[in-house]
Scaffold this motif. Structure first.
Motif, mmCIF file in Angstrom:
data_model
loop_
_atom_site.group_PDB
_atom_site.id
_atom_site.type_symbol
_atom_site.label_atom_id
_atom_site.label_comp_id
_atom_site.label_asym_id
_atom_site.label_seq_id
_atom_site.Cartn_x
_atom_site.Cartn_y
_atom_site.Cartn_z
ATOM 1 N N GLY A 232 0.804 -1.210 0.000
ATOM 2 C CA GLY A 232 0.000 0.000 0.000
ATOM 3 C C GLY A 232 0.836 1.259 0.000
ATOM 4 O O GLY A 232 0.501 2.247 -0.664
ATOM 5 N N LEU A 233 1.955 1.248 0.739
ATOM 6 C CA LEU A 233 2.832 2.420 0.757
ATOM 7 C C LEU A 233 3.522 2.610 -0.587
ATOM 8 O O LEU A 233 3.687 3.742 -1.059
ATOM 9 C CB LEU A 233 3.871 2.276 1.876
ATOM 10 N N ILE A 234 3.922 1.522 -1.219
ATOM 11 C CA ILE A 234 4.581 1.619 -2.528
ATOM 12 C C ILE A 234 3.635 2.211 -3.571
ATOM 13 O O ILE A 234 4.028 3.038 -4.391
ATOM 14 C CB ILE A 234 5.080 0.226 -2.970
ATOM 15 N N PHE A 235 2.377 1.799 -3.502
ATOM 16 C CA PHE A 235 1.401 2.268 -4.490
ATOM 17 C C PHE A 235 0.452 3.313 -3.892
ATOM 18 O O PHE A 235 -0.681 3.453 -4.341
ATOM 19 C CB PHE A 235 0.591 1.076 -5.019
ATOM 20 N N SER A 236 0.919 4.046 -2.883
ATOM 21 C CA SER A 236 0.033 4.990 -2.199
ATOM 22 C C SER A 236 -0.481 6.083 -3.120
ATOM 23 O O SER A 236 -1.587 6.596 -2.941
ATOM 24 C CB SER A 236 0.757 5.620 -1.004
ATOM 25 N N GLY A 237 0.333 6.444 -4.131
ATOM 26 C CA GLY A 237 -0.122 7.472 -5.065
ATOM 27 C C GLY A 237 -1.347 7.046 -5.832
ATOM 28 O O GLY A 237 -2.167 7.870 -6.246
ATOM 29 N N VAL A 238 -1.501 5.754 -6.033
ATOM 30 C CA VAL A 238 -2.645 5.233 -6.771
ATOM 31 C C VAL A 238 -3.831 4.993 -5.841
ATOM 32 O O VAL A 238 -4.993 5.221 -6.211
ATOM 33 C CB VAL A 238 -2.260 3.921 -7.484
ATOM 34 N N LEU A 239 -3.528 4.554 -4.610
ATOM 35 C CA LEU A 239 -4.575 4.069 -3.727
ATOM 36 C C LEU A 239 -5.139 5.128 -2.794
ATOM 37 O O LEU A 239 -6.286 5.027 -2.353
ATOM 38 C CB LEU A 239 -4.042 2.901 -2.885
ATOM 39 N N LEU A 240 -4.330 6.136 -2.431
ATOM 40 C CA LEU A 240 -4.723 7.077 -1.385
ATOM 41 C C LEU A 240 -4.705 8.512 -1.901
ATOM 42 O O LEU A 240 -3.808 8.913 -2.642
ATOM 43 C CB LEU A 240 -3.775 6.971 -0.181
ATOM 44 N N ARG A 241 -5.692 9.295 -1.454
ATOM 45 C CA ARG A 241 -5.728 10.720 -1.732
ATOM 46 C C ARG A 241 -5.217 11.479 -0.512
ATOM 47 O O ARG A 241 -5.351 11.013 0.619
ATOM 48 C CB ARG A 241 -7.168 11.165 -2.034
ATOM 49 N N ARG A 242 -4.672 12.662 -0.708
ATOM 50 C CA ARG A 242 -4.213 13.535 0.386
ATOM 51 C C ARG A 242 -3.429 12.728 1.421
ATOM 52 O O ARG A 242 -3.722 12.726 2.607
ATOM 53 C CB ARG A 242 -5.428 14.223 1.044
ATOM 54 N N ARG A 243 -2.447 12.016 0.955
ATOM 55 C CA ARG A 243 -1.726 11.030 1.766
ATOM 56 C C ARG A 243 -0.524 11.598 2.506
ATOM 57 O O ARG A 243 0.108 10.889 3.288
ATOM 58 C CB ARG A 243 -1.259 9.884 0.875
ATOM 59 N N ALA A 244 -0.142 12.854 2.262
ATOM 60 C CA ALA A 244 1.122 13.384 2.777
ATOM 61 C C ALA A 244 1.191 13.319 4.298
ATOM 62 O O ALA A 244 2.219 12.936 4.871
ATOM 63 C CB ALA A 244 1.319 14.823 2.294
ATOM 64 N N LEU A 245 0.099 13.694 4.983
ATOM 65 C CA LEU A 245 0.116 13.704 6.446
ATOM 66 C C LEU A 245 0.275 12.287 6.999
ATOM 67 O O LEU A 245 1.066 12.056 7.924
ATOM 68 C CB LEU A 245 -1.166 14.346 6.973
ATOM 69 N N LEU A 246 -0.468 11.334 6.433
ATOM 70 C CA LEU A 246 -0.346 9.939 6.872
ATOM 71 C C LEU A 246 1.078 9.440 6.696
ATOM 72 O O LEU A 246 1.657 8.830 7.605
ATOM 73 C CB LEU A 246 -1.314 9.065 6.087
ATOM 74 N N LEU A 247 1.672 9.692 5.536
ATOM 75 C CA LEU A 247 3.031 9.218 5.284
ATOM 76 C C LEU A 247 4.035 9.886 6.225
ATOM 77 O O LEU A 247 4.999 9.258 6.669
ATOM 78 C CB LEU A 247 3.409 9.483 3.823
ATOM 79 N N GLY A 248 3.810 11.161 6.551
ATOM 80 C CA GLY A 248 4.710 11.843 7.473
ATOM 81 C C GLY A 248 4.671 11.242 8.865
ATOM 82 O O GLY A 248 5.713 11.051 9.506
ATOM 83 N N VAL A 249 3.464 10.931 9.349
ATOM 84 C CA VAL A 249 3.349 10.321 10.679
ATOM 85 C C VAL A 249 3.944 8.918 10.673
ATOM 86 O O VAL A 249 4.650 8.516 11.612
ATOM 87 C CB VAL A 249 1.872 10.297 11.128
ATOM 88 N N ILE A 250 3.684 8.142 9.608
ATOM 89 C CA ILE A 250 4.275 6.805 9.509
ATOM 90 C C ILE A 250 5.796 6.891 9.523
ATOM 91 O O ILE A 250 6.480 6.121 10.218
ATOM 92 C CB ILE A 250 3.781 6.090 8.237
ATOM 93 N N ALA A 251 6.348 7.848 8.778
ATOM 94 C CA ALA A 251 7.813 7.972 8.700
ATOM 95 C C ALA A 251 8.413 8.302 10.056
ATOM 96 O O ALA A 251 9.421 7.709 10.465
ATOM 97 C CB ALA A 251 8.184 9.045 7.677
ATOM 98 N N THR A 252 7.807 9.233 10.792
ATOM 99 C CA THR A 252 8.375 9.608 12.094
ATOM 100 C C THR A 252 8.215 8.487 13.112
ATOM 101 O O THR A 252 9.109 8.244 13.934
ATOM 102 C CB THR A 252 7.724 10.892 12.621
ATOM 103 N N GLN A 253 7.072 7.794 13.063
ATOM 104 C CA GLN A 253 6.884 6.693 14.007
ATOM 105 C C GLN A 253 7.785 5.504 13.668
ATOM 106 O O GLN A 253 8.211 4.766 14.556
ATOM 107 C CB GLN A 253 5.418 6.264 14.019
ATOM 108 N N ALA A 254 8.110 5.318 12.392
ATOM 109 C CA ALA A 254 9.050 4.260 12.011
ATOM 110 C C ALA A 254 10.464 4.607 12.444
ATOM 111 O O ALA A 254 11.283 3.711 12.723
ATOM 112 C CB ALA A 254 8.999 4.034 10.503
ATOM 113 N N ALA A 255 10.775 5.900 12.504
ATOM 114 C CA ALA A 255 12.121 6.309 12.905
ATOM 115 C C ALA A 255 12.412 5.955 14.358
ATOM 116 O O ALA A 255 13.585 5.789 14.736
ATOM 117 C CB ALA A 255 12.292 7.822 12.692
ATOM 118 N N ILE A 256 11.360 5.829 15.177
ATOM 119 C CA ILE A 256 11.572 5.575 16.607
ATOM 120 C C ILE A 256 12.212 4.212 16.864
ATOM 121 O O ILE A 256 13.257 4.117 17.511
ATOM 122 C CB ILE A 256 10.250 5.728 17.379
#
Length: 652
Positions: free
Chosen positions: A350-374
């Protein structure tokens, strides 16, 4: 539908575990820490001797139940099924609502069918369900994280000042539940730039998010400063966790994936900063040590790569308990779709194809990225992956909806299904042998064994203590517990062997010295027992039992003033334990001081002590009878002129 389905599943699992999980009503490891912190909050209020070791919101919420009488204020009171049920049912309700919030977010980002699948992914996930049944902050933190994201997405569409303040407040509450939210707060502060409005308004809204978060976190910081006399933002455990996750080594507890097992390794780790007085200094020391380890580039790259692989691998790395043990005992957990191994390939697709599957996804991806960094910065344990699994349920739901959507292009459906299967096969590759290493791993076998011992499962407890010795052949706490089991079996030579091994391995282990002293006293060797109790007191002046034991030896030898001094010290250390006050009152009566003895007895009765055990009930009854029959003191002795009793040595 999603809420009721999630709640029903969690209710079934809780009912199953309440019968088959020996630790269901016995908090262990971090669960026990949370409960004991909550009890301390009820007894004495805000801890005033040091800053918070762990973020305080979750223990404060637990303390509400204790204050209402649902749980005991007493330290180590034994099993508490009612308290466990209330906490875990509350978490099941909260996590079921989290599934609804996930569906609501997916509805905005992908549509109705993905929303249903996304809610179902979280509702059926092994780890989210599992952690509802643990007295840990995981469920609360996930709820606050998802709730903050839900508010932020709504605010980008219809901006209102009150909504941005609510976003900051929710993020602040998440931060004082688990400090890792601090890295995501800037992402939420940037969310206004994803919506419409002037630059001035966007800056204002972002500032409102930051201000509200600061307002929520600030009382914790001020409490640390005022009561703990130290500058700690939220909690002081981050430094040692950072060091654990980044130091060189490959064994359990030094592999960047797990916490350090309780016992000798954890003690040795704490000793590295024993020369520093303040928690903030110790935390900074460990951060410095971790950064020093990362300065070795080859090691740093290899460690991060290993943690990244572990983060997306199908094997969940436990912390408090063994998932294999849990699933063996629980029929309901066995029916859940195997840990997070099924979900992670869907999330990555889903993350790889998020451009196809999700709209207005920037905020979700930002939170996922920061939480993955932990976990990449610290260490990868199962409960630190749960927020990522909850956030990832949204792209996973979008993938499932597309795969099962017969109206979607066949090529897209095949691509998503093939990509998911390929990633599942790739992530199933186990070059590190993680499954073999971690299937039976637990952080503290002694704690699990002690809970079984409290439940009367002696053989089960013995097995866990022996596992602790397999993990660390020199393990003083495990030796003491095995010695206690030998005492129960009346194998006194075996018990003495274990106690002596414990004090030889750790000459500053007060509990071991006290246990050895009690054994020696019970086997008629008071001359050897006396120095054992003295060593126990020297090792830990704030440990009450050896003072009481020493006092009883002195009392038996007629050294009443010295006996009273030890009883009084024990009573001041544990004022709510009635035994020590009763012993002091008895020796006062024997010193021909019945007035102070009666006063102290009344004080013990007024202080609302912990429920007395059999010894305390018997001692109080005998003391009351003696004061009634011989109100001035023992009849068979002549009161000394000084009124202070004799001063013979132990053993005459």
């Amino acid at each position: 539908m999603i809420f009721l389905g999630a709640l029903l599943l969690r209710a079934v699992v809780l009912a199953d575990l309440s019968h088959n999980d020996p630790w269901f009503a016995n908090p262990v490891v971090d669960e026990r820490t949370n409960v004991e912190d909550a009890r301390k909050i009820v007894r004495v209020g805000i801890p005033n001797e040091k800053p918070y070791w762990k973020p305080p919101l979750y223990p404060h919420l637990l303390s509400i139940g204790i204050a209402l009488g649902i749980g005991s204020e007493q330290p180590n009171p034994g099993p508490e099924p009612r308290f466990s049920w209330v906490v875990k049912v509350g978490q099941a309700l909260l996590d079921s609502w989290t599934a609804v919030l996930i569906a609501a977010i997916a509805l905005r980002l992908a549509g109705r069918r993905p929303a249903i699948f996304a809610g179902a992914v979280h509702a059926l996930g092994f780890l989210p369900v599992y952690y509802c049944a643990q007295i840990l902050d995981t469920t609360l933190y996930v709820f606050l994280t998802i709730g903050t994201l839900r508010l932020a997405l709504a605010a980008t569409e219809e901006s209102m000042s009150s909504t941005w303040l609510a976003i900051g407040a929710a993020a602040g509450l998440a931060a004082i539940t688990r400090a890792t939210m601090l890295v995501s707060i800037p992402v939420f502060a940037l969310a206004p730039w994803l919506g419409s409005g002037s630059t001035k308004r966007r800056v204002r809204d972002g500032a409102l998010v930051l201000a509200a978060a600061v307002i929520v976190v600030l009382p914790v910081t001020l409490a640390n400063l005022r009561f703990g006399k130290d500058r700690v933002l939220i909690s002081s455990n981050g430094g040692v966790n950072f060091y654990i996750g980044n130091r060189r080594g490959g064994g359990v507890g030094a592999d960047g994936l797990t916490s350090v097992p309780a016992g000798p390794r954890w003690t040795a780790l704490l000793l590295e900063a024993r020369h520093l007085d303040r928690p903030s200094e110790r935390s900074a020391h460990y951060y410095g040590q971790g950064l020093e380890e990362l300065s070795h580039l080859r090691h740093a790259v290899g460690r991060i790569a290993t943690k990244l692989h572990a983060l997306v691998h199908s094997t969940d790395i436990p912390n408090n308990k063994s998932f294999v043990e849990e699933r063996r005992r629980s029929w309901s957990l066995r029916f859940l779709p195997g840990r997070s191994g099924v979900v992670i390939p869907l999330i990555l697709t889903g993350l790889i194809f998020s451009g196809v599957l999700l709209r207005r996804r920037a905020l979700l991806l930002g939170v996922i990225a920061t939480q993955a960094a932990i976990p990449l910065a610290f260490f990868v344990a199962a409960r630190y992956r749960v927020p990522l699994l909850a956030l990832g349920a949204i792209p996973a739901g979008a993938v499932l909806a597309s795969i099962f959507d017969r109206t979607a292009p066949t090529r897209r459906r095949a691509l998503l299904a093939g990509g998911t299967l390929f990633l599942a096969a790739l992530l199933g590759w186990d070059p590190h042998g993680w499954r073999e290493r971690f299937d039976d791993y637990v952080i503290d076998p002694v704690a699990l064994g002690f809970a079984l011992e409290q439940n009367g499962d002696i053989e089960g407890a013995r097995g866990w203590y022996q596992r602790a010795l397999l993990l660390d052949p020199v393990h003083p706490p495990a030796e003491v517990q095995l010695g206690s089991l030998a005492l129960i079996a009346k194998d006194l030579p075996e018990a003495e062997r274990h106690f002596r091994r414990a004090v030889e391995a750790d000459p500053d282990f007060s509990l071991a010295w006290n246990s050895l002293g009690a054994l020696l006293l019970g086997t008629g060797r008071p001359d050897e027992a006396f120095p054992s109790f003295e060593r126990a007191i020297a090792a830990d002046p704030h440990y009450a039992p050896p003072r009481a034991m020493l006092g009883q030896m002195l009392e038996s030898a007629g050294q009443y003033p010295k006996a009273r001094m030890n009883y009084e010290a024990a009573r001041r250390i544990e004022p709510r334990r009635s035994l020590y006050g009763l012993l002091e009152a008895r020796v006062l009566w024997r010193m021909y001081r019945p007035g102070p003895a009666r006063t102290l007895l009344a004080e013990v009765d007024r202080s609302k002590p912990f429920p007395p055990d059999e010894q305390e009930v018997k001692l109080r009854r005998e003391l009351v009878e003696d004061l009634e029959i011989w109100p001035d003191g023992p009849p068979t002795m002549t009161p000394p002129e000084s009124g202070e009793g004799g001063d013979e040595q132990p053993g005459g």
